[in-house]
Design a protein around this motif. Structure first.
Motif, mmCIF file in Angstrom:
data_model
loop_
_atom_site.group_PDB
_atom_site.id
_atom_site.type_symbol
_atom_site.label_atom_id
_atom_site.label_comp_id
_atom_site.label_asym_id
_atom_site.label_seq_id
_atom_site.Cartn_x
_atom_site.Cartn_y
_atom_site.Cartn_z
ATOM 1 N N ARG A 17 -3.749 6.594 -0.026
ATOM 2 C CA ARG A 17 -3.649 7.598 -0.771
ATOM 3 C C ARG A 17 -2.839 8.818 -0.290
ATOM 4 N NH1 ARG A 17 -7.464 8.811 -4.510
ATOM 5 N NH2 ARG A 17 -9.215 7.247 -5.052
ATOM 6 N N TRP A 18 -2.330 8.660 1.092
ATOM 7 C CA TRP A 18 -1.440 9.699 1.627
ATOM 8 C C TRP A 18 -0.083 9.239 1.475
ATOM 9 C CZ3 TRP A 18 -5.524 7.420 4.220
ATOM 10 C CH2 TRP A 18 -5.067 6.524 5.141
ATOM 11 N N GLY A 19 0.329 8.135 0.409
ATOM 12 C CA GLY A 19 1.521 7.911 0.026
ATOM 13 C C GLY A 19 2.296 6.904 0.850
ATOM 14 N N LEU A 20 1.733 6.556 2.189
ATOM 15 C CA LEU A 20 2.587 5.405 2.996
ATOM 16 C C LEU A 20 2.038 4.049 2.471
ATOM 17 C CD1 LEU A 20 2.500 7.299 6.219
ATOM 18 C CD2 LEU A 20 4.061 7.510 4.388
ATOM 19 N N LEU A 21 2.928 3.120 2.941
ATOM 20 C CA LEU A 21 2.454 1.547 2.521
ATOM 21 C C LEU A 21 1.307 0.914 3.456
ATOM 22 C CD1 LEU A 21 6.193 0.246 1.779
ATOM 23 C CD2 LEU A 21 4.508 1.373 0.239
ATOM 24 N N ASP A 22 0.780 -0.094 2.887
ATOM 25 C CA ASP A 22 -0.348 -0.715 3.429
ATOM 26 C C ASP A 22 -0.386 -2.111 3.068
ATOM 27 O OD1 ASP A 22 -2.958 -1.586 4.520
ATOM 28 O OD2 ASP A 22 -3.815 -0.731 2.943
ATOM 29 N N ASP A 23 -0.570 -2.909 4.101
ATOM 30 C CA ASP A 23 -0.319 -4.482 3.842
ATOM 31 C C ASP A 23 -1.940 -4.686 3.340
ATOM 32 O OD1 ASP A 23 -1.316 -4.320 6.560
ATOM 33 O OD2 ASP A 23 -0.684 -5.990 7.079
ATOM 34 N N MET A 24 -2.433 -5.557 2.305
ATOM 35 C CA MET A 24 -3.672 -5.557 1.845
ATOM 36 C C MET A 24 -4.009 -7.028 1.643
ATOM 37 S SD MET A 24 -2.956 -2.497 -0.742
ATOM 38 C CE MET A 24 -4.628 -2.533 -1.722
ATOM 39 N N TRP A 25 -5.079 -7.521 1.568
ATOM 40 C CA TRP A 25 -5.632 -8.666 1.320
ATOM 41 C C TRP A 25 -5.316 -9.104 -0.209
ATOM 42 C CZ3 TRP A 25 -9.351 -5.849 4.320
ATOM 43 C CH2 TRP A 25 -9.626 -6.462 5.524
ATOM 44 N N CYS A 26 -4.795 -10.219 -0.448
ATOM 45 C CA CYS A 26 -4.542 -10.519 -1.692
ATOM 46 C C CYS A 26 -5.612 -10.833 -2.694
ATOM 47 C CB CYS A 26 -3.713 -11.793 -1.814
ATOM 48 S SG CYS A 26 -1.592 -11.288 -0.852
ATOM 49 N N ASP A 27 -6.496 -11.512 -2.037
ATOM 50 C CA ASP A 27 -7.638 -12.000 -3.169
ATOM 51 C C ASP A 27 -8.992 -12.034 -2.493
ATOM 52 O OD1 ASP A 27 -6.048 -13.277 -5.215
ATOM 53 O OD2 ASP A 27 -5.300 -14.500 -3.463
ATOM 54 N N VAL A 28 -9.157 -11.173 -1.163
ATOM 55 C CA VAL A 28 -10.512 -11.463 -0.686
ATOM 56 C C VAL A 28 -11.219 -10.287 -1.326
ATOM 57 C CG1 VAL A 28 -11.701 -10.744 1.537
ATOM 58 C CG2 VAL A 28 -9.419 -11.907 1.391
ATOM 59 N N ILE A 29 -10.812 -8.933 -1.575
ATOM 60 C CA ILE A 29 -11.685 -7.822 -2.299
ATOM 61 C C ILE A 29 -10.705 -7.298 -3.376
ATOM 62 C CG2 ILE A 29 -12.892 -7.394 -0.306
ATOM 63 C CD1 ILE A 29 -11.392 -5.099 0.349
ATOM 64 N N THR A 30 -11.378 -6.687 -4.147
ATOM 65 C CA THR A 30 -10.705 -5.888 -5.319
ATOM 66 C C THR A 30 -10.111 -4.419 -5.091
ATOM 67 O OG1 THR A 30 -12.618 -5.061 -6.324
ATOM 68 C CG2 THR A 30 -11.951 -7.063 -7.027
ATOM 69 N N PHE A 31 -9.069 -4.172 -5.296
ATOM 70 C CA PHE A 31 -8.350 -2.680 -5.482
ATOM 71 C C PHE A 31 -8.107 -2.237 -6.654
ATOM 72 C CE2 PHE A 31 -8.194 -4.152 -0.939
ATOM 73 C CZ PHE A 31 -8.487 -3.280 -0.189
ATOM 74 N N PRO A 32 -8.060 -0.971 -7.031
ATOM 75 C CA PRO A 32 -7.350 -0.356 -8.152
ATOM 76 C C PRO A 32 -5.633 -0.795 -8.045
ATOM 77 C CG PRO A 32 -7.566 1.347 -6.618
ATOM 78 C CD PRO A 32 -8.292 0.139 -6.123
ATOM 79 N N PHE A 33 -4.993 -0.905 -9.207
ATOM 80 C CA PHE A 33 -3.493 -1.015 -9.063
ATOM 81 C C PHE A 33 -2.854 -0.165 -10.312
ATOM 82 C CE2 PHE A 33 -5.943 -3.900 -11.791
ATOM 83 C CZ PHE A 33 -5.003 -4.434 -12.926
ATOM 84 N N GLN B 281 -3.490 -10.499 5.413
ATOM 85 C CA GLN B 281 -2.983 -9.415 4.430
ATOM 86 C C GLN B 281 -1.513 -9.430 3.956
ATOM 87 O OE1 GLN B 281 -4.161 -5.896 6.845
ATOM 88 N NE2 GLN B 281 -5.937 -5.788 5.641
ATOM 89 N N TRP B 282 -1.171 -10.144 2.927
ATOM 90 C CA TRP B 282 0.104 -10.554 2.569
ATOM 91 C C TRP B 282 0.573 -9.717 1.596
ATOM 92 C CZ3 TRP B 282 1.006 -12.982 7.025
ATOM 93 C CH2 TRP B 282 0.272 -13.733 7.423
ATOM 94 N N CYS B 283 -0.218 -9.176 0.785
ATOM 95 C CA CYS B 283 0.208 -8.282 -0.278
ATOM 96 C C CYS B 283 0.122 -6.877 0.049
ATOM 97 C CB CYS B 283 -0.802 -8.685 -1.438
ATOM 98 S SG CYS B 283 -0.760 -10.227 -2.181
#
Length: 314
Positions: free
Chosen positions: A285-301, A278-280
């Motif tokens: 939703r509650w306003g705190l930061l999250d490290d996320m998969w860059c290319d594994v799954i899709t998210f809104p942006f 999780q490099w991205c």
């Protein structure tokens, strides 16, 4: 001297004053004969990358739908010495050998001819059409890379004065002075980065608590059941761990102006795997930061742009 004069004359045949392009965006040039704006992308891309980039810019991957458009495309190639040709918007990616432009115009209605020996459908794997400077077409593999041209037809679209774009999904946030757009159709982080850049902005960067609150409120307007993505609990934003060493920076290479992580974050899930880790960055939703998969799954942006990012410099 004659060659230079010829190039200048050819250019004048399809260019009007740069000022006219201000009605759409500064990097497109208006042409009266084709009733629309044009932009050359010299950096080669695959056909699908070209299609997506043009779409994100509010245009389409150009096709020579009529004689005027064919002349403009040939002129652009000639003046820019693109001897190998460019991708056109004509393709058969939806059904083998059924060629249409991205607008749905069948090949039979498009005034072009085949190059000698074409089409050959080499290895049964050529479903995109390349336009050469002499105006002939050849079928090519869609995964090869070529330059391309985007075209925006003049449909009397009105540029929003507050955000400087015809994209009505952007709105000006008075608390930050930036314009934002929520993309509820999810993409990977790298795809989202390209989309925001094509729209004249960047993945949203949170510079402080006020902007974090504005982003949180924007996310709240889109419940999970309205989002078309694999992940709906977080939203991609404009920061990442570029060096994979737990040094988080924005897409502009700056340290984070808002650095409040959610509990147990960043957790670098699967950090042993440099591809899946999780490099991205993003936000829960509650306003705190999250490290996320860059290319594994899709998210809104969320994209952010300055109101003048698509306007010519004064």
């Amino acid at each position: 001297m004659v060659k230079l004069l010829t190039k200048g004359i050819l250019t004048l045949l399809y260019l009007t004053s740069v000022a006219e392009s201000r009605e759409f965006r500064f990097d497109y040039t208006y042409n009266n004969d084709t009733e629309g704006w044009w932009k050359l992308h010299r950096i080669p891309g695959t056909w699908n990358e070209a299609r997506l980039r043009c779409h994100a810019e509010g245009a389409v991957l150009a096709s020579p739908l009529n004689g005027h458009m064919l002349r403009v495309m040939k002129t652009i190639m000639t003046t820019n010495s693109l001897q190998r040709g460019i991708f056109s918007g004509i393709h058969a990616t939806l059904s083998k050998a059924v060629y249409t432009s991205v607008e749905g115009v069948p090949l039979a209605r498009i005034p072009v001819s085949w190059a000698p020996g074409e089409p050959d459908n080499y290895e049964n794997n050529e479903s995109c059409l390349l336009l050469s400077p002499n105006g002939t077409m050849a079928d090519v593999n869609c995964t090869k890379v070529f330059p391309y041209i985007c075209y925006k037809k003049d449909t009397q679209s009105v540029v929003q004065p507050e955000c400087g774009t015809i994209d009505t999904e952007y709105f000006l946030e008075s608390r930050t002075g930036s314009c934002y757009k929520f993309h509820y159709i999810g993409q990977t982080w790298h795809q989202a980065y390209m989309t925001c850049a094509a729209e004249g902005g960047h993945l949203a960067i949170i510079n402080g608590f006020t902007e974090a609150q504005a982003i949180k409120e924007l996310f709240a307007k889109y419940p999970a059941n309205t989002i078309m993505a694999f992940g709906t609990y977080s939203v991609f934003l404009g920061f990442s761990d570029w060096n994979k060493d737990n040094t988080w920076v924005t897409v502009h290479g700056e340290t984070l102006g808002y650095n409040i992580w959610s509990f147990n974050q960043p957790d670098k899930s699967q950090q042993y795997d440099l591809v899946m880790g999780q490099w991205c960055g993003g936000m829960f939703r509650w306003g705190l930061l999250d490290d996320m998969w860059c290319d594994v799954i899709t998210f809104p942006f969320i994209c952010e742009k300055s109101p003048d990012s698509l306007l010519p410099k004064a």
